[in-house]
Design an enzyme around this catalytic site. Structure first.
Site, PDB file in Angstrom:
ATOM      1  N   GLU A 169       0.667  -1.161   0.174  1.00 42.56           N
ATOM      2  CA  GLU A 169      -0.088  -0.090   0.062  1.00 42.56           C
ATOM      3  C   GLU A 169       0.833   1.261  -0.044  1.00 42.56           C
ATOM      4  O   GLU A 169       0.593   2.154  -0.752  1.00 42.56           O
ATOM      5  CB  GLU A 169      -0.997  -0.111   1.376  1.00 42.56           C
ATOM      6  CG  GLU A 169      -2.008  -0.525   1.264  1.00 42.56           C
ATOM      7  CD  GLU A 169      -1.981  -2.257   1.488  1.00 42.56           C
ATOM      8  OE1 GLU A 169      -1.043  -2.535   1.640  1.00 42.56           O
ATOM      9  OE2 GLU A 169      -3.068  -2.847   0.977  1.00 42.56           O
ATOM     10  N   HIS A 229     -11.093  -4.218  10.159  1.00 42.45           N
ATOM     11  CA  HIS A 229     -11.609  -3.995   8.727  1.00 42.45           C
ATOM     12  C   HIS A 229     -12.918  -3.054   8.883  1.00 42.45           C
ATOM     13  O   HIS A 229     -13.516  -2.818   7.922  1.00 42.45           O
ATOM     14  CB  HIS A 229     -12.342  -5.536   8.262  1.00 42.45           C
ATOM     15  CG  HIS A 229     -11.237  -6.081   7.571  1.00 42.45           C
ATOM     16  ND1 HIS A 229     -10.191  -6.885   8.045  1.00 42.45           N
ATOM     17  CD2 HIS A 229     -10.704  -6.169   6.033  1.00 42.45           C
ATOM     18  CE1 HIS A 229      -9.455  -7.552   7.344  1.00 42.45           C
ATOM     19  NE2 HIS A 229      -9.569  -6.939   6.052  1.00 42.45           N
TER      20      HIS A 229
END
Lengths: 385, 440
Positions: free
Chosen positions: A111, A180
């Site tokens: 990322e 999440h």
């Protein structure tokens, strides 16, 4: 068929040949010979979405990406699983087949790396759309989102702009656990230089994504996983390939005169249902869908509260320093004396998201919570005229 | 003789001293193992073979630079392999323990799939079928106080480490009797008692945590002068993680500070739908160790006995204080990435190839061929495990969901968040403490 379609397989084979020369791999060897894998592309599975009268949010986003990729060759999509896998949530399905591997790039799990690469390419005029498999993963790249992208125009004295879009599903889903499920609206919304967009239905998803891609500033586009599969009617205007929605303008989803409920993303749906039930109890709720966290549509919120005199903010994120706090602050700044009751905040629970199904249900606002809080707000203080 | 008995580990001899003289080997003075796999012998001059060397067994040319394999090392590997043929790699007890652990992992994961499709489990569930040899091979060599970190594919690491199947299943069902009281879930298994430090949804996140646990072990030894502190920590992660920045940062620091950590790459070739070959510039992950001066190995991860041999060496190295090791295990997951993954990109030929190398079947064959166990022994183990897993499901089913009040618990360790007073107790327990007074 375009040459690009063949390229993934060709690269693959040359790679295999190179490796065979290097080693006589026979079990136990560290160089494994890759197998030939059939791509779903060759099985005709991947199709770009077609704009229709009713679309789900996933298809709306897909059609927006498709049109923008066609319109401007500087636009490209980058992220994990966006290409061959057709998108982790299938938002980018069919795009690899149509535009090729240079414009729909699968990345390794890096990322920080690929976000930085996207930002750097945007400095030089490209228009990346960087997908995070979950906006939670953007935390690994937040340095680039904030420091390289959001602050760049300011630091460079107006010389270098960053026309990049970061997008991905944000907030709570179903049973995905603490790492999440965080909502990042407040964190990103507090940063000057970054536009923060949160669409609700399919039309907004389409219009706002197209606007974000065309925008010269860095935009972070926070979607909601639970809405991807939900279908909504599309207006005739929204089917146009140049359809964009203005950034920084909220939409009044439902007019009312007793209380203003300000919300965004998935809670809009729940608020609309709650409003129907409240109407039966004689409370007419005005629902504002923010659409844009930054810039925040302060005039819209203030005008509404001046009309109704009561405010309830609704969000799924954590209460402290949440979006609701900024909304209440702006009302206190500009419309304090129009209030008939203290403003109320409905937020997610002030805990990391638990996994157990009953605790998770308690950690996110429900329709009952909305009804209860709105009634409390309406029956406290001076009665509305 | 079963094929499993020949050990095929390819290990580059790592030379961390650059420059001509190999004599200043900066490594553990005392513990000169007689194993040439990982140990660098102090005072040993480097052999004549400098430069391009062919590593035995696969003909891969390794460029010079940090990695210089000595002729002596390859010779030792050859000799060891020959002598291994005459010996068995495990005793009967060990063999049965390994078998039981792998069968537990496999049955448990199969049961998870069933429960998921019946709606008892939700969210993201990532199953470990096919990779059991790695978990069993490493974790069964650890002590209870050693540490393990993992990614979201952590059920079997938890089971191998000793977390009872009941607690893991209850956690998956989201019940209050789970190892994390239902608050963590499938991807976040933690157990302080068993040294399981997670369970992380973000891959790569477990690696610094494992290195930190190793750091604490070394700190206790050196700063707190606790001679008994020799715990080892293992970080399990996949091929996709090996492209992540945290991995490289930790390789550097672990080697720099010579921490007792083992980096285990479970290379199953796929990160969701991204093939390892499409996402990695140099696909041989074990080669990344020598770039940092770290000893590394590549091993067949479908063979629990080979994994165990390599693991023994790595654990011994770490406990001695010789520093970290990077081990790449060639393995495969038989199921998709998660239970929601359609798994369309992997070719049936590849899946069949690895299904034929099922680690449980291979170990069974080894045990039977070498007469370490009978069919009856193995059958009884399988039956026992079936009972354990069924019991775990019943327990989890019967357990209660967490209470409402549990929602707000465990945010802080400090009950009210006011911190600790001068007397060493929580301020909120001091009757004289009034909230909001900065002076106190």
């Amino acid at each position: 068929m375009r040459v690009c379609l063949q390229r993934p397989t060709i690269l693959f084979y040359t790679f295999i040949d190179k490796k065979i020369h290097l080693g006589q791999g026979k079990g136990g060897c560290s160089v494994r010979r890759p197998f030939v894998h059939a791509s779903p592309l060759s099985r005709g599975m991947a199709d770009v979405a077609v704009v229709a009268d009713k679309m789900n949010v996933r298809d709306a986003l897909n059609s927006a990406l498709d049109e923008e990729l066609t319109r401007d060759p500087l636009v490209y999509v980058m992220g994990e699983e966006v290409g061959q896998y057709q998108g982790a949530y299938k938002i980018t399905k069919g795009l690899l087949e149509k535009y090729g591997i240079e414009r729909v790039r699968d990345t390794p799990i890096t990322e920080m790396g690929f976000t930085g690469i996207g930002v750097g390419s945007a400095f030089y005029g490209l228009k990346p759309v960087v997908e995070f498999m979950s906006i939670n993963f953007a935390m690994q790249a937040i340095d680039h989102v904030i420091n390289s992208a959001a602050k760049m125009l300011y630091m460079s004295g107006g010389k270098i702009s960053v026309p990049i879009v970061f997008r991905g599903p944000n907030g709570a889903a179903a049973g995905v656990g603490a790492q999440h499920s965080q909502c990042f609206a407040a964190w990103y919304g507090s940063c000057p230089g970054l536009k923060v967009l949160m669409p609700y239905d399919a039309e907004e998803a389409r219009g706002l994504l197209k606007a974000a891609i065309r925008d010269p500033d860095p935009c972070i586009f926070l979607e909601n996983e639970l809405l991807y599969g939900v279908e909504y009617p599309m207006s005739a205007a929204s089917k146009d390939k140049d359809f964009t929605l203005p950034i920084g303008q909220a939409k009044i989803m439902r007019e009312g005169k007793d209380v203003t409920i300000v919300t965004f993303s998935r809670q809009v749906e729940i608020a609309l249902k709650a409003a129907d039930i409240l109407a039966k109890d004689g409370i007419s709720a005005e629902i504002i869908n923010l659409r844009s966290i930054r810039p925040l549509d302060r005039p819209c919120i203030n005008n509404s509260v001046r009309k109704t005199s009561r405010l309830v903010t609704l969000e799924e994120g954590w209460p402290q320093h949440g979006v609701g706090c900024e909304i209440i602050a702006t009302i206190c700044d500009e419309s304090f004396f129009y209030l008939d009751a203290p403003p109320e905040r409905i937020c997610g629970a002030d805990v990391p998201m638990p996994y157990a199904v009953n605790l998770e249900a308690l950690a996110v606002p429900t329709m009952d919570d909305i009804i209860r809080i709105v009634k409390r707000c309406c029956h406290r203080g001076r009665a509305a005229a | 003789m079963a094929a499993l008995s020949s050990l095929r580990v390819v290990v580059p001899q790592v030379d961390i001293t650059r420059g001509a003289s190999g004599a200043q080997g900066a490594h553990s003075a005392g513990a000169v193992g007689d194993k040439a796999f990982f140990g660098l012998r102090s005072g040993q001059r480097l052999g004549a073979e400098v430069g391009r060397v062919t590593l035995r067994g696969c003909g891969v040319a390794v460029p010079a630079g940090n990695v210089r394999a000595t002729a002596a090392a390859s010779k030792v590997v050859k000799e060891k392999a020959k002598s291994e043929k005459a010996q068995l790699l495990v005793t009967k007890e060990e063999g049965l323990e390994l078998y039981e652990d792998m069968v537990l992992g496999r049955s448990f994961e199969d049961m998870c799939a069933q429960m998921y499709y019946r709606g008892k489990m939700f969210g993201f569930v990532h199953l470990y079928n096919g990779q059991e040899a790695v978990s069993t091979g490493f974790i069964k060599l650890l002590r209870k106080e050693d540490y393990v970190t993992s990614t979201y594919r952590d059920h079997v690491h938890a089971l191998s480490k000793g977390v009872p199947a009941r607690q893991v299943m209850a956690e998956l069902f989201g019940k209050t009797t789970g190892c994390c009281r239902g608050q963590g879930g499938s991807m976040h298994m933690f157990s302080a008692e068993h040294g399981l430090l997670g369970g992380f949804a973000f891959i790569g996140e477990g690696i610094p945590v494992a290195v930190g646990a190793a750091f604490s072990s070394k700190y206790k030894r050196e700063v707190l002068k606790d001679d008994k502190a020799d715990t080892v920590s293992i970080a399990f992660f996949g091929d996709g993680t090996a492209n992540n920045g945290q991995f490289f940062e930790c390789l550097n620091m672990a080697q720099l500070w010579k921490l007792p950590v083992i980096f285990v790459v479970e290379n199953n070739l796929w990160a969701i739908g991204m093939s390892h070959y499409r996402s990695t510039s140099d696909v041989e992950i074990w080669k990344k160790g020598p770039a940092f001066g770290m000893a590394s190995a590549h091993v067949d991860g479908m063979d629990v006995l080979k994994v165990r041999e390599v693991a023994k060496e790595a654990v011994a190295r770490a406990r001695r204080g010789d520093g970290p090791t990077l081990i790449e295990c060639e393995t495969y997951r038989f199921r998709g990435h998660s239970l929601a993954d359609p798994d369309e990109l992997r070719s049936p030929a590849e899946k069949a190839h690895y299904a034929a190398r099922d680690p449980i079947v291979a170990l069974k064959k080894y045990l039977l061929e070498n007469e370490l166990a009978t069919e009856a022994d193995l059958k009884s183990i399988e039956k026992k495990i079936d009972d354990v897993v069924e019991d775990a499901v019943e327990f989890a089913d019967a357990s209660p969901l967490p209470q409402r009040s549990q929602l707000l618990e465990n945010v802080f360790a400090d009950p009210k968040g006011f911190g600790i007073g001068p007397d060493g107790k929580y301020r909120c327990e001091d009757p004289g403490f009034t909230a909001g007074t900065a002076q106190v």
